[in-house]
Design an enzyme around this catalytic site. Structure first.
Site, PDB file in Angstrom:
ATOM      1  N   ASN A 237     -37.937  -4.624  48.746  1.00 24.37           N
ATOM      2  CA  ASN A 237     -38.498  -3.526  47.938  1.00 24.37           C
ATOM      3  C   ASN A 237     -39.139  -2.503  48.860  1.00 24.37           C
ATOM      4  O   ASN A 237     -39.117  -2.656  50.084  1.00 24.37           O
ATOM      5  CB  ASN A 237     -39.482  -4.078  46.902  1.00 24.37           C
ATOM      6  CG  ASN A 237     -40.625  -4.824  47.562  1.00 24.37           C
ATOM      7  OD1 ASN A 237     -41.415  -4.256  48.303  1.00 24.37           O
ATOM      8  ND2 ASN A 237     -40.697  -6.135  47.314  1.00 24.37           N
ATOM      9  N   ASP A 335     -45.097 -18.291  42.812  1.00 28.11           N
ATOM     10  CA  ASP A 335     -46.129 -17.254  42.698  1.00 28.11           C
ATOM     11  C   ASP A 335     -47.269 -17.667  43.632  1.00 28.11           C
ATOM     12  O   ASP A 335     -48.066 -18.558  43.318  1.00 28.11           O
ATOM     13  CB  ASP A 335     -46.604 -17.131  41.243  1.00 28.11           C
ATOM     14  CG  ASP A 335     -47.489 -15.904  41.055  1.00 28.11           C
ATOM     15  OD1 ASP A 335     -48.301 -15.601  41.962  1.00 28.11           O
ATOM     16  OD2 ASP A 335     -47.361 -15.230  40.016  1.00 28.11           O
ATOM     17  N   LYS A 370     -52.755  -9.019  33.680  1.00 23.57           N
ATOM     18  CA  LYS A 370     -52.331  -9.725  34.899  1.00 23.57           C
ATOM     19  C   LYS A 370     -53.491 -10.478  35.552  1.00 23.57           C
ATOM     20  O   LYS A 370     -53.324 -11.567  36.081  1.00 23.57           O
ATOM     21  CB  LYS A 370     -51.718  -8.734  35.902  1.00 23.57           C
ATOM     22  CG  LYS A 370     -50.988  -9.424  37.041  1.00 23.57           C
ATOM     23  CD  LYS A 370     -50.070  -8.503  37.799  1.00 23.57           C
ATOM     24  CE  LYS A 370     -48.821  -8.185  36.994  1.00 23.57           C
ATOM     25  NZ  LYS A 370     -47.894  -7.313  37.677  1.00 23.57           N
TER      26      LYS A 370
HETATM   27  O1  C5P Z   1     -46.509 -10.785  38.999  1.00 23.74           O
HETATM   28  P1  C5P Z   1     -46.637  -9.663  39.985  1.00 23.74           P
HETATM   29  O2  C5P Z   1     -45.597  -9.693  41.062  1.00 23.74           O
HETATM   30  O3  C5P Z   1     -46.721  -8.304  39.349  1.00 23.74           O
HETATM   31  O4  C5P Z   1     -48.065  -9.908  40.650  1.00 23.74           O
HETATM   32  C1  C5P Z   1     -48.561  -9.138  41.686  1.00 23.74           C
HETATM   33  C2  C5P Z   1     -49.592  -9.904  42.450  1.00 23.74           C
HETATM   34  O5  C5P Z   1     -49.218 -11.252  42.632  1.00 23.74           O
HETATM   35  C3  C5P Z   1     -49.780  -9.354  43.837  1.00 23.74           C
HETATM   36  O6  C5P Z   1     -51.100  -9.621  44.216  1.00 23.74           O
HETATM   37  C4  C5P Z   1     -48.776 -10.159  44.632  1.00 23.74           C
HETATM   38  O7  C5P Z   1     -49.114 -10.215  46.016  1.00 23.74           O
HETATM   39  C5  C5P Z   1     -48.886 -11.518  43.984  1.00 23.74           C
HETATM   40  N1  C5P Z   1     -47.652 -12.287  43.980  1.00 23.74           N
HETATM   41  C6  C5P Z   1     -47.547 -13.431  44.733  1.00 23.74           C
HETATM   42  N2  C5P Z   1     -46.400 -14.174  44.696  1.00 23.74           N
HETATM   43  C7  C5P Z   1     -45.365 -13.798  43.925  1.00 23.74           C
HETATM   44  C8  C5P Z   1     -45.437 -12.636  43.169  1.00 23.74           C
HETATM   45  C9  C5P Z   1     -46.586 -11.886  43.210  1.00 23.74           C
HETATM   46  O8  C5P Z   1     -48.496 -13.768  45.452  1.00 23.74           O
HETATM   47  N3  C5P Z   1     -44.270 -14.524  43.915  1.00 23.74           N
END
Ligand code: C5P
Length: 433
Positions: A237, A335, A370
């Site tokens: 990305n 995550d 979130k």
């Molecule tokens: O769910 P989303 O990707 O929008 O969440 C964003 C937050 O979660 C950010 O702080 C990102 O660094 C963290 N994140 C993570 N591992 C993932 C996806 C997101 O630590 N697989």
């Protein structure tokens, strides 16, 4: 240094020795710095340092010893600082003829760069037979800090007399910066080079930064992840990593020991920060798991890929001319933030977790939801398309009390504010995550 981390494959750990990640415009606004030069070939770096200080917003008054003027002219330093240079205690420009008093009273800090072995020995004994040493002795100890950037041959640096002097100068209240390592003007190689201008600037900025995270360990993820499809293609990305790197720098300057787990980005490591380079979300997760156990703060600023290809081809997937496209299946990545936030240390309040949300619309609603979903005390929302790759941003801070905006500013400044906000919350008595 190369280390092997559990399940991460071969990791490279590098200690950041470089300059700022982002331009530090106006970081020294309102500061009056007396820049002292003593005799040494490193005087050539003082010219660049002077320029960097001025660019960072400082007012710079240069004072030079007679020996320094053998290496670089006061004319050069006057042109770069925009102020006449002082070289003598008998300078008739001062109405009261007390340049040593007047110059030292105006200063927010006196920075001697280069500081020669001889000059440090002189300071140690409180000698004051020319303007610069006289001014150092006459400075109000409590309000005008003295920083020294030593520069000398490696034998001179490692000599017990110099090391004794450095230790005593520190006891006497001076702040002695590190020396650089490498090839020296004399042709020898070792410790004793003066730090580069950008490094001295970083150390000066750190010196002025309130140590709100003193003694804390902070882990930060930054940048995108790259999920390979085959050996030459992958999914990633547009995250530049600038915000995460700015946070690492701000946390380090605030006194923390910082580990930065970086996805594939092309950014210099902030000075003093320990960096671990990773590529995929799985690698980032493993690096975090291996080291977050020592941290008191975890900031997930990385834009982690939500999915990775289910399989990774060993060889490049070839077009066969039939017009068929490869069937790609995906699997969800772990995550990282959620996992860390669920850990016992985080749940018991020993690890303060901060998440980021990059949204395209309805920032408040998405960020609020979130924060709860991720189980973190603080979530920082921003609009993805207006932050990726930019040097400035607008942030929305969301915690259990509500939400408020940090208006558009440089990522450097926003990172400093955010680190102060994190420190405030993390150290709040009776805090629950
Ligand atoms: O769910 P989303 O990707 O929008 O969440 C964003 C937050 O979660 C950010 O702080 C990102 O660094 C963290 N994140 C993570 N591992 C993932 C996806 C997101 O630590 N697989």
């Amino acid at each position: 240094m190369v280390k092997r981390g559990a399940g991460v494959g071969k990791q490279t750990l590098t200690r950041g020795l470089e300059s700022a990640t982002l331009p530090c415009m106006n970081d020294l606004a309102g500061k009056h710095i007396v820049l002292g030069l003593t005799g040494g070939i490193a005087c050539y770096k003082a010219a660049e340092l002077c320029r960097a200080l001025v660019k960072a917003g400082a007012q710079v008054q240069v004072v030079m010893t007679e020996a320094a003027a053998q290496f670089i002219t006061p004319v050069t330093m006057q042109a770069l600082s925009g102020r006449p240079v002082y070289t003598s205690q008998w300078d008739g420009r001062e109405a009261n003829n007390m340049a040593h008093i007047n110059l030292s009273r105006e200063a927010d800090a006196i920075l001697i760069a280069p500081a020669s072995a001889d000059f440090m020995a002189k300071l140690l004994h409180g000698r004051a037979d020319e303007l610069l040493s006289l001014m150092c002795l006459a400075r109000p100890l409590a309000s005008v800090p003295l920083l020294l950037a030593p520069a000398m041959n490696r034998e001179m640096w490692s000599h017990p007399a110099t090391q004794r002097n450095v230790a005593q100068l520190q006891t006497d209240g001076a702040h002695v910066l590190d020396v650089g390592q490498g090839e020296q003007a004399c042709g020898e190689t070792g410790d004793g080079r003066m730090l580069e201008a950008s490094e001295i600037l970083e150390d000066l900025l750190a010196f002025f930064t309130p140590k709100v995270l003193s003694g804390q360990q902070v882990m930060i993820t930054a940048g995108p992840t790259y999920e390979a499809i085959d050996p030459v293609r992958g999914i990633t990305n547009l995250s530049s990593g600038k915000m995460g790197f700015a946070l690492a720098r701000a946390a380090q300057q605030a006194g923390a020991r910082v580990t930065l787990v970086a996805g594939p980005v092309n950014l210099p490591t902030p000075r003093g920060v320990l960096r671990m380079d990773v590529r995929s979300a799985i690698q980032m997760h493993a690096a975090v798991q291996a080291h977050v156990g020592q941290a008191q703060v975890f900031i997930a600023a990385a834009a982690v890929a939500d999915w990775r290809p289910l399989t990774q081809a060993d060889q490049k997937i070839k077009k066969d001319g039939s017009g068929d496209t490869p069937a790609l299946s995906f699997v969800e990545n772990p995550d990282i933030l959620w996992t860390v936030a669920q850990s016992e240390r985080a749940q018991k309040g020993h690890l303060f977790c901060v998440g980021f949300a990059a949204e395209s619309h309805d920032l408040l609603a998405h960020a609020t939801a979130k924060r709860v979903r991720k189980g973190v005390p603080l979530l920082v929302g921003n609009i993805g398309p207006s932050t990726f790759g930019q040097d400035d941003n607008t942030l929305l801070l969301v915690d259990a009390q509500g939400a408020w905006e940090l208006p558009r500013d440089s990522k450097t400044k926003l990172a400093q504010t955010l680190i102060a906000e994190i420190a405030k919350r993390q150290q709040a008595p009776g805090r629950v995550s």
